[in-house]
Scaffold this active site. Structure first.
Site, PDB file in Angstrom:
ATOM      1  N   ARG A  88       0.815  -1.213   0.000  1.00  0.00           N
ATOM      2  CA  ARG A  88       0.000   0.000   0.000  1.00  0.00           C
ATOM      3  C   ARG A  88       0.852   1.268   0.000  1.00  0.00           C
ATOM      4  NH1 ARG A  88      -4.774  -2.630   2.838  1.00  0.00           N
ATOM      5  NH2 ARG A  88      -6.427  -1.105   3.009  1.00  0.00           N
ATOM      6  N   ARG A 127     -21.435  -3.297   4.203  1.00  0.00           N
ATOM      7  CA  ARG A 127     -20.915  -4.671   4.171  1.00  0.00           C
ATOM      8  C   ARG A 127     -20.768  -5.305   5.562  1.00  0.00           C
ATOM      9  NH1 ARG A 127     -14.700  -3.707   1.932  1.00  0.00           N
ATOM     10  NH2 ARG A 127     -13.888  -2.825   3.858  1.00  0.00           N
ATOM     11  N   ARG A 161     -17.009  -4.642  10.478  1.00  0.00           N
ATOM     12  CA  ARG A 161     -15.702  -4.132  10.865  1.00  0.00           C
ATOM     13  C   ARG A 161     -15.836  -2.798  11.592  1.00  0.00           C
ATOM     14  NH1 ARG A 161     -11.940  -4.570   5.608  1.00  0.00           N
ATOM     15  NH2 ARG A 161     -11.170  -2.662   6.558  1.00  0.00           N
TER      16      ARG A 161
HETATM   17  P1  AMP Z   1      -8.205  -3.662   4.714  1.00  0.00           P
HETATM   18  O1  AMP Z   1      -8.907  -4.819   5.332  1.00  0.00           O
HETATM   19  O2  AMP Z   1      -7.250  -4.064   3.637  1.00  0.00           O
HETATM   20  O3  AMP Z   1      -9.140  -2.557   4.283  1.00  0.00           O
HETATM   21  O4  AMP Z   1      -7.286  -3.037   5.874  1.00  0.00           O
HETATM   22  C1  AMP Z   1      -7.856  -2.530   7.069  1.00  0.00           C
HETATM   23  C2  AMP Z   1      -6.861  -1.619   7.766  1.00  0.00           C
HETATM   24  O5  AMP Z   1      -5.689  -2.380   8.112  1.00  0.00           O
HETATM   25  C3  AMP Z   1      -6.342  -0.455   6.929  1.00  0.00           C
HETATM   26  O6  AMP Z   1      -7.204   0.681   6.968  1.00  0.00           O
HETATM   27  C4  AMP Z   1      -5.007  -0.181   7.622  1.00  0.00           C
HETATM   28  O7  AMP Z   1      -5.189   0.489   8.854  1.00  0.00           O
HETATM   29  C5  AMP Z   1      -4.521  -1.592   7.932  1.00  0.00           C
HETATM   30  N1  AMP Z   1      -3.745  -2.174   6.809  1.00  0.00           N
HETATM   31  C6  AMP Z   1      -4.048  -3.280   6.072  1.00  0.00           C
HETATM   32  N2  AMP Z   1      -3.113  -3.526   5.149  1.00  0.00           N
HETATM   33  C7  AMP Z   1      -2.170  -2.551   5.304  1.00  0.00           C
HETATM   34  C8  AMP Z   1      -0.967  -2.238   4.629  1.00  0.00           C
HETATM   35  N3  AMP Z   1      -0.502  -2.988   3.605  1.00  0.00           N
HETATM   36  N4  AMP Z   1      -0.263  -1.155   5.062  1.00  0.00           N
HETATM   37  C9  AMP Z   1      -0.684  -0.405   6.097  1.00  0.00           C
HETATM   38  N5  AMP Z   1      -1.827  -0.620   6.754  1.00  0.00           N
HETATM   39  C10 AMP Z   1      -2.577  -1.691   6.373  1.00  0.00           C
END
Ligand code: AMP
Length: 217
Positions: A88, A127, A161
């Site tokens: 990311r 969701r 979530r």
């Molecule tokens: P997601 O489920 O991919 O939307 O991730 C949920 C949250 O986890 C994000 O808003 C970040 O706070 C953290 N997160 C997940 N993947 C990453 C990543 N590759 N780098 C930094 N934070 C992450």
């Protein structure tokens, strides 16, 4: 095969990863799922990540790079993996390149799921998932066949979530545009970027991803 699903929060990366992982023998590696599990278990990583996640901010590169570096050493990743939510940032992309070089592995494709920002808020705030098997649902677009009962495992317990609310969505979108979208030209230069229309319905998106993966096999 090593594939990255790249797109803003709510683009459907997790939904698509769940659908295609079995068909293509790939393991889904979702840093978001791994971090949520760490928060729920109260591990050191979870304690460090919790506040960032609840505020809709990215957790540090050091934490997520460490998680992925450990995870891809596991046996089930030998057959290939599908990265969902990683990398990311530019630092994470570089760290991934180094990990793959070190293991003599190639990145086969980065699939960009292109979705309008306006559609993302409704997708995210509607969701929820099955508390037992993690199957994803949506209040409008993807309801269980029987109201309140998971299609997959029959459970009647569902979760939302903590960060899927209007307040954090704008912060998560800002992070995407500022830190993650700049990876698109990076991967385009490497010749691995494939862009698909993430506004299509779920099966339509799956079929576009299958076409991309089929062209690589
Ligand atoms: P997601 O489920 O991919 O939307 O991730 C949920 C949250 O986890 C994000 O808003 C970040 O706070 C953290 N997160 C997940 N993947 C990453 C990543 N590759 N780098 C930094 N934070 C992450």
């Amino acid at each position: 095969m090593i594939v990255i699903l790249l797109g803003p929060p709510g683009a459907g990366k997790g939904t698509q990863a769940q659908k295609i992982q079995t068909a293509h023998g790939l393991v889904q590696l979702s840093t978001g799922d791994m971090l949520r599990a760490a928060v729920a278990a109260g591990t050191e990583v979870g304690k460090k990540a919790k506040d960032f996640m609840e505020a809709g901010k990215l957790v540090t590169d050091e934490i997520v790079v460490g998680i992925i570096a450990d995870r891809i050493e596991e046996d089930d990743c030998k057959q290939g993996f599908l990265l969902d939510g990683f990398p990311r940032t530019a630092q994470q992309a570089e760290a991934l390149d180094n990990m793959l070089n070190h293991k003599n592995l190639n990145l086969d494709a980065v699939i960009e799921m292109k979705v309008d920002d306006e559609a993302l808020v409704d997708r995210i705030t509607g969701r929820y998932t099955c508390a037992n098997c993690n199957q994803g649902y949506h209040e409008v677009n993807l309801k269980p066949k029987v109201d309140g009962v998971c299609d997959n495992c029959g459970s009647t317990n569902f979760n939302r979530r903590a960060d899927d609310n209007r307040e954090t969505v704008s912060s998560r979108l800002e992070s995407y545009h500022a830190q993650t979208a700049p990876l698109l030209p990076y991967y385009e230069t490497k010749g691995v970027l494939k862009t698909i229309d993430g506004m299509a319905d779920i099966d339509g998106v799956t079929s576009q991803i299958n076409d991309v993966l089929g062209s690589l096999a």
